[in-house]
Design a protein around this motif. Structure first.
Motif, PDB file in Angstrom:
ATOM      1  N   ALA A 123       0.821  -1.215   0.000  1.00 38.40           N
ATOM      2  CA  ALA A 123       0.000   0.000   0.000  1.00 38.40           C
ATOM      3  C   ALA A 123       0.852   1.260   0.000  1.00 38.40           C
ATOM      4  CB  ALA A 123      -0.916   0.008   1.227  1.00 38.40           C
ATOM      5  N   ALA A 124       1.866   1.308   0.871  1.00 43.02           N
ATOM      6  CA  ALA A 124       2.572   2.581   1.065  1.00 43.02           C
ATOM      7  C   ALA A 124       3.974   2.366   1.609  1.00 43.02           C
ATOM      8  CB  ALA A 124       1.789   3.477   2.036  1.00 43.02           C
ATOM      9  N   VAL A 125       4.785   3.362   1.339  1.00 41.70           N
ATOM     10  CA  VAL A 125       6.133   3.459   1.914  1.00 41.70           C
ATOM     11  C   VAL A 125       6.143   4.708   2.784  1.00 41.70           C
ATOM     12  CG1 VAL A 125       8.544   4.033   1.357  1.00 41.70           C
ATOM     13  CG2 VAL A 125       7.315   2.312   0.004  1.00 41.70           C
ATOM     14  N   ILE A 126       6.696   4.598   3.993  1.00 43.26           N
ATOM     15  CA  ILE A 126       6.805   5.784   4.854  1.00 43.26           C
ATOM     16  C   ILE A 126       8.259   6.003   5.245  1.00 43.26           C
ATOM     17  CG2 ILE A 126       6.179   4.426   6.927  1.00 43.26           C
ATOM     18  CD1 ILE A 126       4.940   7.072   8.027  1.00 43.26           C
ATOM     19  N   VAL A 127       8.724   7.235   5.061  1.00 36.15           N
ATOM     20  CA  VAL A 127      10.077   7.618   5.505  1.00 36.15           C
ATOM     21  C   VAL A 127      10.044   9.033   6.077  1.00 36.15           C
ATOM     22  CG1 VAL A 127      11.431   6.189   3.890  1.00 36.15           C
ATOM     23  CG2 VAL A 127      10.700   8.490   3.182  1.00 36.15           C
ATOM     24  N   GLU A 128      11.006   9.289   6.960  1.00 42.39           N
ATOM     25  CA  GLU A 128      11.295  10.670   7.335  1.00 42.39           C
ATOM     26  C   GLU A 128      12.242  11.193   6.240  1.00 42.39           C
ATOM     27  OE1 GLU A 128      12.792   8.529  10.915  1.00 42.39           O
ATOM     28  OE2 GLU A 128      12.632  10.532  11.784  1.00 42.39           O
ATOM     29  N   PRO A 129      11.958  12.329   5.624  1.00 43.50           N
ATOM     30  CA  PRO A 129      12.892  12.837   4.604  1.00 43.50           C
ATOM     31  C   PRO A 129      14.294  13.010   5.190  1.00 43.50           C
ATOM     32  CG  PRO A 129      10.847  14.102   4.592  1.00 43.50           C
ATOM     33  CD  PRO A 129      10.762  13.167   5.765  1.00 43.50           C
ATOM     34  N   VAL A 130      14.373  13.556   6.403  1.00 45.35           N
ATOM     35  CA  VAL A 130      15.618  13.532   7.180  1.00 45.35           C
ATOM     36  C   VAL A 130      15.279  12.789   8.464  1.00 45.35           C
ATOM     37  CG1 VAL A 130      17.347  14.896   8.421  1.00 45.35           C
ATOM     38  CG2 VAL A 130      16.371  15.768   6.274  1.00 45.35           C
ATOM     39  N   ALA A 131      15.922  11.650   8.697  1.00 46.20           N
ATOM     40  CA  ALA A 131      15.620  10.900   9.912  1.00 46.20           C
ATOM     41  C   ALA A 131      16.149  11.684  11.112  1.00 46.20           C
ATOM     42  CB  ALA A 131      16.251   9.517   9.844  1.00 46.20           C
ATOM     43  N   GLY A 132      15.300  11.921  12.104  1.00 46.69           N
ATOM     44  CA  GLY A 132      15.698  12.774  13.218  1.00 46.69           C
ATOM     45  C   GLY A 132      16.066  12.015  14.475  1.00 46.69           C
ATOM     46  N   SER A 133      15.085  11.323  15.047  1.00 50.40           N
ATOM     47  CA  SER A 133      15.265  10.741  16.376  1.00 50.40           C
ATOM     48  C   SER A 133      16.375   9.703  16.436  1.00 50.40           C
ATOM     49  CB  SER A 133      13.954  10.111  16.853  1.00 50.40           C
ATOM     50  OG  SER A 133      12.997  11.120  17.015  1.00 50.40           O
ATOM     51  N   THR A 134      16.686   9.082  15.311  1.00 52.24           N
ATOM     52  CA  THR A 134      17.762   8.086  15.313  1.00 52.24           C
ATOM     53  C   THR A 134      19.138   8.733  15.309  1.00 52.24           C
ATOM     54  OG1 THR A 134      18.543   6.072  14.243  1.00 52.24           O
ATOM     55  CG2 THR A 134      17.902   7.856  12.786  1.00 52.24           C
ATOM     56  N   GLY A 135      19.168  10.068  15.179  1.00 57.22           N
ATOM     57  CA  GLY A 135      20.454  10.751  15.232  1.00 57.22           C
ATOM     58  C   GLY A 135      20.822  11.497  13.966  1.00 57.22           C
ATOM     59  N   VAL A 136      19.829  11.989  13.273  1.00 57.11           N
ATOM     60  CA  VAL A 136      20.007  12.856  12.092  1.00 57.11           C
ATOM     61  C   VAL A 136      20.697  12.108  10.947  1.00 57.11           C
ATOM     62  CG1 VAL A 136      20.887  15.038  11.191  1.00 57.11           C
ATOM     63  CG2 VAL A 136      20.159  14.903  13.579  1.00 57.11           C
ATOM     64  N   LEU A 137      19.901  11.455  10.125  1.00 66.65           N
ATOM     65  CA  LEU A 137      20.436  10.810   8.917  1.00 66.65           C
ATOM     66  C   LEU A 137      19.891  11.576   7.713  1.00 66.65           C
ATOM     67  CD1 LEU A 137      20.058   7.032   9.853  1.00 66.65           C
ATOM     68  CD2 LEU A 137      21.883   8.640  10.432  1.00 66.65           C
ATOM     69  N   ILE A 138      20.802  12.184   6.982  1.00 66.05           N
ATOM     70  CA  ILE A 138      20.414  13.062   5.884  1.00 66.05           C
ATOM     71  C   ILE A 138      20.338  12.236   4.601  1.00 66.05           C
ATOM     72  CG2 ILE A 138      21.230  15.059   4.547  1.00 66.05           C
ATOM     73  CD1 ILE A 138      22.549  15.723   7.514  1.00 66.05           C
ATOM     74  N   PRO A 139      19.317  12.435   3.785  1.00 61.91           N
ATOM     75  CA  PRO A 139      19.185  11.574   2.603  1.00 61.91           C
ATOM     76  C   PRO A 139      20.326  11.792   1.618  1.00 61.91           C
ATOM     77  CG  PRO A 139      17.642  13.409   2.477  1.00 61.91           C
ATOM     78  CD  PRO A 139      18.279  13.474   3.843  1.00 61.91           C
ATOM     79  N   PRO A 140      20.929  10.724   1.122  1.00 65.18           N
ATOM     80  CA  PRO A 140      21.973  10.879   0.107  1.00 65.18           C
ATOM     81  C   PRO A 140      21.388  11.496  -1.165  1.00 65.18           C
ATOM     82  CG  PRO A 140      21.946   8.638   0.990  1.00 65.18           C
ATOM     83  CD  PRO A 140      20.713   9.311   1.488  1.00 65.18           C
ATOM     84  N   LYS A 141      22.263  12.085  -1.949  1.00 61.77           N
ATOM     85  CA  LYS A 141      21.819  12.735  -3.195  1.00 61.77           C
ATOM     86  C   LYS A 141      21.060  11.739  -4.061  1.00 61.77           C
ATOM     87  CE  LYS A 141      25.316  16.287  -3.292  1.00 61.77           C
ATOM     88  NZ  LYS A 141      26.671  16.666  -3.660  1.00 61.77           N
ATOM     89  N   GLY A 142      19.899  12.138  -4.538  1.00 60.80           N
ATOM     90  CA  GLY A 142      19.120  11.314  -5.460  1.00 60.80           C
ATOM     91  C   GLY A 142      18.226  10.285  -4.787  1.00 60.80           C
ATOM     92  N   TYR A 143      18.414  10.062  -3.496  1.00 59.84           N
ATOM     93  CA  TYR A 143      17.709   8.971  -2.802  1.00 59.84           C
ATOM     94  C   TYR A 143      16.193   9.174  -2.796  1.00 59.84           C
ATOM     95  CZ  TYR A 143      16.291   5.898   1.044  1.00 59.84           C
ATOM     96  OH  TYR A 143      15.654   4.955   1.817  1.00 59.84           O
ATOM     97  N   LEU A 144      15.753  10.356  -2.368  1.00 57.98           N
ATOM     98  CA  LEU A 144      14.302  10.573  -2.241  1.00 57.98           C
ATOM     99  C   LEU A 144      13.630  10.605  -3.616  1.00 57.98           C
ATOM    100  CD1 LEU A 144      14.273  13.222   0.645  1.00 57.98           C
ATOM    101  CD2 LEU A 144      13.621  10.813   0.806  1.00 57.98           C
ATOM    102  N   GLN A 145      14.314  11.202  -4.595  1.00 58.26           N
ATOM    103  CA  GLN A 145      13.776  11.218  -5.976  1.00 58.26           C
ATOM    104  C   GLN A 145      13.553   9.793  -6.470  1.00 58.26           C
ATOM    105  OE1 GLN A 145      16.129  13.251  -4.952  1.00 58.26           O
ATOM    106  NE2 GLN A 145      15.548  15.301  -5.599  1.00 58.26           N
ATOM    107  N   ARG A 146      14.538   8.929  -6.176  1.00 59.01           N
ATOM    108  CA  ARG A 146      14.456   7.538  -6.645  1.00 59.01           C
ATOM    109  C   ARG A 146      13.308   6.800  -5.931  1.00 59.01           C
ATOM    110  NH1 ARG A 146      14.317   4.381 -10.218  1.00 59.01           N
ATOM    111  NH2 ARG A 146      15.135   2.285  -9.997  1.00 59.01           N
TER     112      ARG A 146
END
Ligand SMILES: Cc1ncc(COP(=O)(O)O)c(C=O)c1O
Length: 337
Positions: free
Chosen positions: A112-135
């Motif tokens: 049905a769906a995929v859920i992500v934080e665009p920038v993961a926060g509570s786990t300690g700030v994981l910033i999306p690599p270039k192109g990741y969210l577009q893909r």
């Protein structure tokens, strides 16, 4: 995204979004799409749906088997390749292709769906690599899977655009929010959906409820007044884009701590930053906790998660206060923690 369902917290926003996604697929005649895909290290609040799609083991392990039919993509933290990245890291965009692997395993007709934080926060700030969210967006669109951005942290100006969806120029189907909606002082959350999702439920007849989900306090008048007041202040003080003006200064000051002892990574985006510390041998999380105590003694409140110091200051912070923050933090880090 002109349609909004109101909740009372980020956790409720997540539950609402997951239920909207399942119900949407069903009203579209795709009732076999019941799986939900989250990500390792993801944080989506503390209710059953959120901890099921979430990927933080301490939040999950005490609570049984959780929701069935959930799978997880790998997280995107690649310190060996990306340590000390400024902004979006170079490596790891291809990790989005793991979603293709999951689709191949389960078949798109079950998801049905995929859920992500665009920038993961509570786990300690994981910033999306270039192109990741577009893909991720491309793969979801290709397979008829809804993409949910959990913007409980990134929503309302944290990155320098009103929402991460705008900052990264990636349009999800559903956005979950809370926190910044009322400046965090009155409980309220909101779930934004596309007109396509909204309209799919509006098939009549007029007098029937379209979507059996809601809370007693959805759209509570006091919370609504707080949200309207907060939105006025954001507009009057330009706060939804202020992080963009401060981001270069923030980045420079944050990364100036790279020479401090035990710092193994520093990362940042918008008005968010993280300092990852080498754990004390045999005592994981203790070094960051020591830093927390020392910082507190010096009048600085930091948030730690594992051995990571996560920084997310108020949007009204001044350059002088940024200087003060990092001066104090340097003293903490060079002390023998
Ligand atoms: C991305 C994300 N989703 C959901 C939540 C849960 O929000 P709440 O604590 O308001 O339930 C949080 C809280 O930190 C969050 O960061």
């Amino acid at each position: 995204m002109a349609h909004v369902l109101y909740t009372n917290s980020g956790s409720e926003s997540v539950e609402t979004a997951l239920k909207v996604a399942l119900a949407y697929q069903r009203v579209k005649g795709q009732g076999s799409r019941t799986r939900l895909i989250g990500r390792e290290r993801g944080y989506h609040g503390v209710n059953f749906g959120g901890i099921s799609v979430g990927g933080i083991v301490t939040n999950r392990k005490m609570f049984g088997t959780l929701l069935t039919g959930v799978d997880h993509m790998p997280h995107t933290h690649l310190p060996a390749k990306n340590a000390f990245s400024k902004g979006m890291p170079e490596h790891g965009g291809d990790l989005a292709d793991e979603l293709e692997r999951i689709v191949t395993l389960h078949d798109a007709s079950t998801i049905a769906a995929v859920i992500v934080e665009p920038v993961a926060g509570s786990t300690g700030v994981l910033i999306p690599p270039k192109g990741y969210l577009q893909r991720l967006r491309e793969i979801c669109t290709k397979h008829g899977i809804l993409l949910i951005f959990d913007e409980v942290i990134t929503g309302f100006g944290r990155l320098g655009a009103p929402f991460a969806a705008q900052y990264f120029d990636v349009k999800p189907d559903i956005i979950t929010t809370a926190k910044g909606l009322t400046n965090g002082v009155i409980p309220m959350g909101a779930v934004f959906v596309t007109s396509e999702i909204h309209d799919a439920f509006m098939t009549g007849p007029e007098h029937l409820i379209e979507f059996f989900h809601g809370y007693t306090y959805s759209g509570n008048p006091i919370a609504s007044a707080a949200a309207l007041g907060t939105l006025d202040t954001y507009r009057e003080e330009g706060l939804l884009t202020r992080a963009a003006e401060l981001a270069p200064y923030w980045e420079e000051k944050l990364h100036s701590l790279a020479d401090c002892p035990n710092v193994v990574d520093i990362r940042n985006i918008g008005l968010i930053g993280a300092i990852e510390l080498a754990p004390i041998a045999g005592e994981p999380t203790k070094r960051a906790f020591n830093a927390f105590l020392k910082a507190y003694e010096s009048g600085l409140l930091i948030r730690t998660t594992g051995d990571i110091i996560a920084l997310s200051p108020p949007l009204i912070i001044t350059k002088a206060e940024i200087d003060e923050l990092f001066d104090k933090l340097r003293k903490v880090l060079v002390a023998n923690i």
